[in-house]
Motif scaffolding. Sequence first.
Motif, PDB file in Angstrom:
ATOM      1  N   ALA A 132      -6.491  -1.469  -0.659  1.00 18.60           N
ATOM      2  CA  ALA A 132      -6.601  -0.940   1.393  1.00 18.60           C
ATOM      3  C   ALA A 132      -7.913  -1.966   1.373  1.00 18.60           C
ATOM      4  O   ALA A 132      -8.033  -2.675   2.741  1.00 18.60           O
ATOM      5  CB  ALA A 132      -6.427  -0.302   1.433  1.00 18.60           C
ATOM      6  N   GLU A 133      -8.808  -2.170   0.633  1.00 17.46           N
ATOM      7  CA  GLU A 133     -10.787  -2.455   1.389  1.00 17.46           C
ATOM      8  C   GLU A 133     -10.246  -3.650   0.842  1.00 17.46           C
ATOM      9  O   GLU A 133     -10.725  -4.360   2.042  1.00 17.46           O
ATOM     10  CB  GLU A 133     -11.435  -1.353   0.183  1.00 17.46           C
TER      11      GLU A 133
ATOM     12  N   ARG B 256      -4.820   2.842  -4.569  1.00 12.92           N
ATOM     13  CA  ARG B 256      -4.432   2.625  -3.025  1.00 12.92           C
ATOM     14  C   ARG B 256      -5.852   1.687  -2.579  1.00 12.92           C
ATOM     15  O   ARG B 256      -5.255   1.224  -1.527  1.00 12.92           O
ATOM     16  CB  ARG B 256      -3.591   3.558  -2.704  1.00 12.92           C
ATOM     17  N   GLN B 257      -6.977   2.709  -2.581  1.00 10.49           N
ATOM     18  CA  GLN B 257      -8.048   2.294  -1.817  1.00 10.49           C
ATOM     19  C   GLN B 257      -8.535   0.971  -2.157  1.00 10.49           C
ATOM     20  O   GLN B 257      -8.786   0.329  -1.471  1.00 10.49           O
ATOM     21  CB  GLN B 257      -8.987   3.107  -2.518  1.00 10.49           C
TER      22      GLN B 257
ATOM     23  N   LEU C 292       0.850  -1.103  -0.126  1.00  5.99           N
ATOM     24  CA  LEU C 292       0.245  -0.047   0.276  1.00  5.99           C
ATOM     25  C   LEU C 292       0.837   1.005  -0.029  1.00  5.99           C
ATOM     26  O   LEU C 292       0.075   1.973  -0.098  1.00  5.99           O
ATOM     27  CB  LEU C 292      -0.447  -0.054   1.112  1.00  5.99           C
TER      28      LEU C 292
ATOM     29  N   GLU D 185      -4.288   6.991  -6.076  1.00  7.56           N
ATOM     30  CA  GLU D 185      -5.499   7.178  -4.737  1.00  7.56           C
ATOM     31  C   GLU D 185      -6.343   5.892  -4.378  1.00  7.56           C
ATOM     32  O   GLU D 185      -6.514   5.056  -3.607  1.00  7.56           O
ATOM     33  CB  GLU D 185      -5.830   8.394  -3.805  1.00  7.56           C
ATOM     34  N   ALA D 186      -7.095   5.878  -6.311  1.00  8.03           N
ATOM     35  CA  ALA D 186      -8.212   4.633  -6.218  1.00  8.03           C
ATOM     36  C   ALA D 186      -7.264   3.699  -6.424  1.00  8.03           C
ATOM     37  O   ALA D 186      -7.989   2.693  -5.440  1.00  8.03           O
ATOM     38  CB  ALA D 186      -8.436   5.145  -7.838  1.00  8.03           C
TER      39      ALA D 186
ATOM     40  N   LYS E 178      -8.568  -5.234   4.303  1.00  6.82           N
ATOM     41  CA  LYS E 178      -9.389  -4.342   5.261  1.00  6.82           C
ATOM     42  C   LYS E 178     -10.767  -5.857   5.077  1.00  6.82           C
ATOM     43  O   LYS E 178     -10.783  -6.670   6.265  1.00  6.82           O
ATOM     44  CB  LYS E 178      -9.405  -3.209   5.706  1.00  6.82           C
TER      45      LYS E 178
END
Length: 85
Positions: free
Chosen positions: A54-55, A50-51, A40, A47-48, A58
């Motif tokens: 990450a989602e 990475r998000q 990450l 950013e999109a 998680k």
Amino acid sequence: MSDAVPRMTNLFLQLGLDASESAIASFIKAHQLPADVSLLEAPYWSEAQRQFLAEQIKADASWTIVVDQLNESLHEDAVRAQTGI
């Protein structure tokens, strides 16, 4: 984001990247990460992207296995250097 089956090619499509086998191999070869840089934290993600990554991590979503495979692939050189294998 999609009902696509979690595979490396579909992960690359989700990330908006070329999903051909040769493009995936080239991306992985060209974007190796040092051992101390997490997936990450890689500087090349938008950013999109990475998000999304990450989602998926998680949420322990169905994509997690493929994201983990990508992480391992991007750290392959660092692991080889540390272990000598």
